[in-house]
Motif scaffolding. Structure first.
Motif, PDB file in Angstrom:
ATOM      1  N   ALA A  24       0.872  -1.173   0.000  1.00  0.00           N
ATOM      2  CA  ALA A  24       0.000   0.000   0.000  1.00  0.00           C
ATOM      3  C   ALA A  24       0.909   1.223   0.000  1.00  0.00           C
ATOM      4  O   ALA A  24       1.738   1.385   0.904  1.00  0.00           O
ATOM      5  CB  ALA A  24      -0.907  -0.006   1.228  1.00  0.00           C
ATOM      6  N   LEU A  25       0.794   2.045  -1.021  1.00  0.00           N
ATOM      7  CA  LEU A  25       1.595   3.264  -1.131  1.00  0.00           C
ATOM      8  C   LEU A  25       0.709   4.415  -0.693  1.00  0.00           C
ATOM      9  O   LEU A  25      -0.395   4.584  -1.201  1.00  0.00           O
ATOM     10  CB  LEU A  25       2.071   3.475  -2.569  1.00  0.00           C
ATOM     11  N   ARG A  26       1.209   5.233   0.249  1.00  0.00           N
ATOM     12  CA  ARG A  26       0.390   6.301   0.822  1.00  0.00           C
ATOM     13  C   ARG A  26       1.249   7.521   1.087  1.00  0.00           C
ATOM     14  O   ARG A  26       2.471   7.456   1.149  1.00  0.00           O
ATOM     15  CB  ARG A  26      -0.245   5.817   2.119  1.00  0.00           C
ATOM     16  N   LEU A  27       0.559   8.661   1.258  1.00  0.00           N
ATOM     17  CA  LEU A  27       1.266   9.896   1.583  1.00  0.00           C
ATOM     18  C   LEU A  27       1.986   9.771   2.926  1.00  0.00           C
ATOM     19  O   LEU A  27       1.483   9.104   3.836  1.00  0.00           O
ATOM     20  CB  LEU A  27       0.273  11.062   1.635  1.00  0.00           C
ATOM     21  N   PRO A  28       3.146  10.393   3.063  1.00  0.00           N
ATOM     22  CA  PRO A  28       3.854  10.374   4.341  1.00  0.00           C
ATOM     23  C   PRO A  28       3.081  11.135   5.416  1.00  0.00           C
ATOM     24  O   PRO A  28       2.331  12.064   5.119  1.00  0.00           O
ATOM     25  CB  PRO A  28       5.166  11.107   4.040  1.00  0.00           C
ATOM     26  N   ASP A  29       3.282  10.727   6.654  1.00  0.00           N
ATOM     27  CA  ASP A  29       2.758  11.497   7.784  1.00  0.00           C
ATOM     28  C   ASP A  29       3.873  11.647   8.819  1.00  0.00           C
ATOM     29  O   ASP A  29       4.937  11.040   8.686  1.00  0.00           O
ATOM     30  CB  ASP A  29       1.485  10.881   8.366  1.00  0.00           C
ATOM     31  N   ILE A  30       3.642  12.445   9.830  1.00  0.00           N
ATOM     32  CA  ILE A  30       4.687  12.779  10.800  1.00  0.00           C
ATOM     33  C   ILE A  30       5.246  11.532  11.486  1.00  0.00           C
ATOM     34  O   ILE A  30       6.415  11.487  11.855  1.00  0.00           O
ATOM     35  CB  ILE A  30       4.207  13.843  11.822  1.00  0.00           C
ATOM     36  N   GLY A  31       4.425  10.504  11.627  1.00  0.00           N
ATOM     37  CA  GLY A  31       4.885   9.267  12.245  1.00  0.00           C
ATOM     38  C   GLY A  31       5.961   8.549  11.448  1.00  0.00           C
ATOM     39  O   GLY A  31       6.653   7.681  11.975  1.00  0.00           O
ATOM     40  N   ASP A  32       6.121   8.909  10.178  1.00  0.00           N
ATOM     41  CA  ASP A  32       7.135   8.287   9.319  1.00  0.00           C
ATOM     42  C   ASP A  32       8.514   8.927   9.471  1.00  0.00           C
ATOM     43  O   ASP A  32       9.509   8.374   9.005  1.00  0.00           O
ATOM     44  CB  ASP A  32       6.715   8.391   7.846  1.00  0.00           C
ATOM     45  N   PHE A  33       8.564  10.096  10.113  1.00  0.00           N
ATOM     46  CA  PHE A  33       9.824  10.838  10.105  1.00  0.00           C
ATOM     47  C   PHE A  33      10.949  10.155  10.877  1.00  0.00           C
ATOM     48  O   PHE A  33      12.103  10.194  10.442  1.00  0.00           O
ATOM     49  CB  PHE A  33       9.640  12.281  10.608  1.00  0.00           C
ATOM     50  N   GLU A  34      10.660   9.536  11.996  1.00  0.00           N
ATOM     51  CA  GLU A  34      11.726   8.942  12.803  1.00  0.00           C
ATOM     52  C   GLU A  34      12.531   7.904  12.011  1.00  0.00           C
ATOM     53  O   GLU A  34      13.761   7.956  11.975  1.00  0.00           O
ATOM     54  CB  GLU A  34      11.142   8.314  14.069  1.00  0.00           C
ATOM     55  N   ALA A  35      11.855   6.965  11.356  1.00  0.00           N
ATOM     56  CA  ALA A  35      12.553   5.947  10.573  1.00  0.00           C
ATOM     57  C   ALA A  35      13.261   6.576   9.370  1.00  0.00           C
ATOM     58  O   ALA A  35      14.372   6.181   9.009  1.00  0.00           O
ATOM     59  CB  ALA A  35      11.573   4.874  10.115  1.00  0.00           C
ATOM     60  N   TYR A  36      12.625   7.567   8.762  1.00  0.00           N
ATOM     61  CA  TYR A  36      13.216   8.282   7.625  1.00  0.00           C
ATOM     62  C   TYR A  36      14.523   8.952   8.059  1.00  0.00           C
ATOM     63  O   TYR A  36      15.558   8.821   7.395  1.00  0.00           O
ATOM     64  CB  TYR A  36      12.204   9.313   7.123  1.00  0.00           C
ATOM     65  N   ALA A  37      14.487   9.658   9.192  1.00  0.00           N
ATOM     66  CA  ALA A  37      15.673  10.364   9.688  1.00  0.00           C
ATOM     67  C   ALA A  37      16.787   9.381  10.030  1.00  0.00           C
ATOM     68  O   ALA A  37      17.968   9.660   9.784  1.00  0.00           O
ATOM     69  CB  ALA A  37      15.313  11.213  10.903  1.00  0.00           C
ATOM     70  N   ARG A  38      16.434   8.225  10.574  1.00  0.00           N
ATOM     71  CA  ARG A  38      17.429   7.197  10.902  1.00  0.00           C
ATOM     72  C   ARG A  38      18.135   6.725   9.639  1.00  0.00           C
ATOM     73  O   ARG A  38      19.356   6.592   9.612  1.00  0.00           O
ATOM     74  CB  ARG A  38      16.740   6.022  11.594  1.00  0.00           C
ATOM     75  N   LEU A  39      17.366   6.479   8.574  1.00  0.00           N
ATOM     76  CA  LEU A  39      17.979   6.056   7.313  1.00  0.00           C
ATOM     77  C   LEU A  39      18.886   7.152   6.768  1.00  0.00           C
ATOM     78  O   LEU A  39      20.004   6.896   6.338  1.00  0.00           O
ATOM     79  CB  LEU A  39      16.917   5.698   6.270  1.00  0.00           C
ATOM     80  N   MET A  40      18.399   8.391   6.779  1.00  0.00           N
ATOM     81  CA  MET A  40      19.184   9.493   6.219  1.00  0.00           C
ATOM     82  C   MET A  40      20.465   9.763   7.014  1.00  0.00           C
ATOM     83  O   MET A  40      21.435  10.277   6.468  1.00  0.00           O
ATOM     84  CB  MET A  40      18.333  10.760   6.134  1.00  0.00           C
TER      85      MET A  40
END
Length: 169
Positions: free
Chosen positions: A15-31
């Motif tokens: 399921a592909l969906r728009l990002p929400d604030i809850g996605d930022f932590e994992a995103y920041a860890r990857l970056m």
């Protein structure tokens, strides 16, 4: 709401969906990790936040942007796929990443194929490109599985990047 309205794309497994604030932590860890080297990283928290916001803002400005990749069965977020543009990219770029522990299962290929199909059908784009660092063997394999062709003359910000061109069917 985006220029194209709320968007979600489903595949057999994803399921592909728009990002929400809850996605930022994992995103920041990857970056912040060495895995972001192919995107110019690692990045500090401030830079990761700017990139995350950019991914979302693209929807308002261009009618496309990033979508998070969730497993349809569990809802677990395993990565991101997106169409990037704006002043950071010479052409509209189809990009992807999966979080650590989710590599090698075809999620990036499946998500990119679905978003690319949506982009060609909905946005009527003549082509997309994928900018890939030469050592990013996994992303090169995804581009080739998608049927993209190496475009040696495509404009690019980083002269070392390999550029793969995606053409509509």
């Amino acid at each position: 709401m985006t220029k194209t309205g709320a968007i979600s794309i489903r595949t057999e497994r994803l399921a592909l969906r728009l990002p929400d604030i809850g996605d930022f932590e994992a995103y920041a860890r990857l970056m912040a990790s060495p895995r972001s080297a192919g995107m110019g990283g690692p990045f500090d928290l401030r830079a990761a936040w700017g990139m995350f916001c950019h991914d979302i803002a693209l929807w308002q400005f261009f009618g496309h942007g990033a979508l998070m990749i969730d497993l349809a069965e569990t809802g677990e977020c395993v990565g991101q796929v997106g169409i990037n543009h704006g002043p950071l990219f010479p052409e509209k770029e189809l990009g992807w990443f999966v979080y650590e522990g989710h590599e090698g299962r075809g999620y990036a290929t499946e998500a990119a194929l679905a978003l690319r199909g949506w982009a060609f059908e909905t946005l009527k784009l003549p082509s997309l490109v994928s900018y890939i660092a030469p050592g990013n063997v996994a992303s090169i394999a995804v581009a080739e599985r998608l049927g993209a062709c190496l475009d040696r003359v495509a404009p690019r910000d980083d002269p070392k990047d390999r550029v793969y061109r995606h053409i509509p069917p």
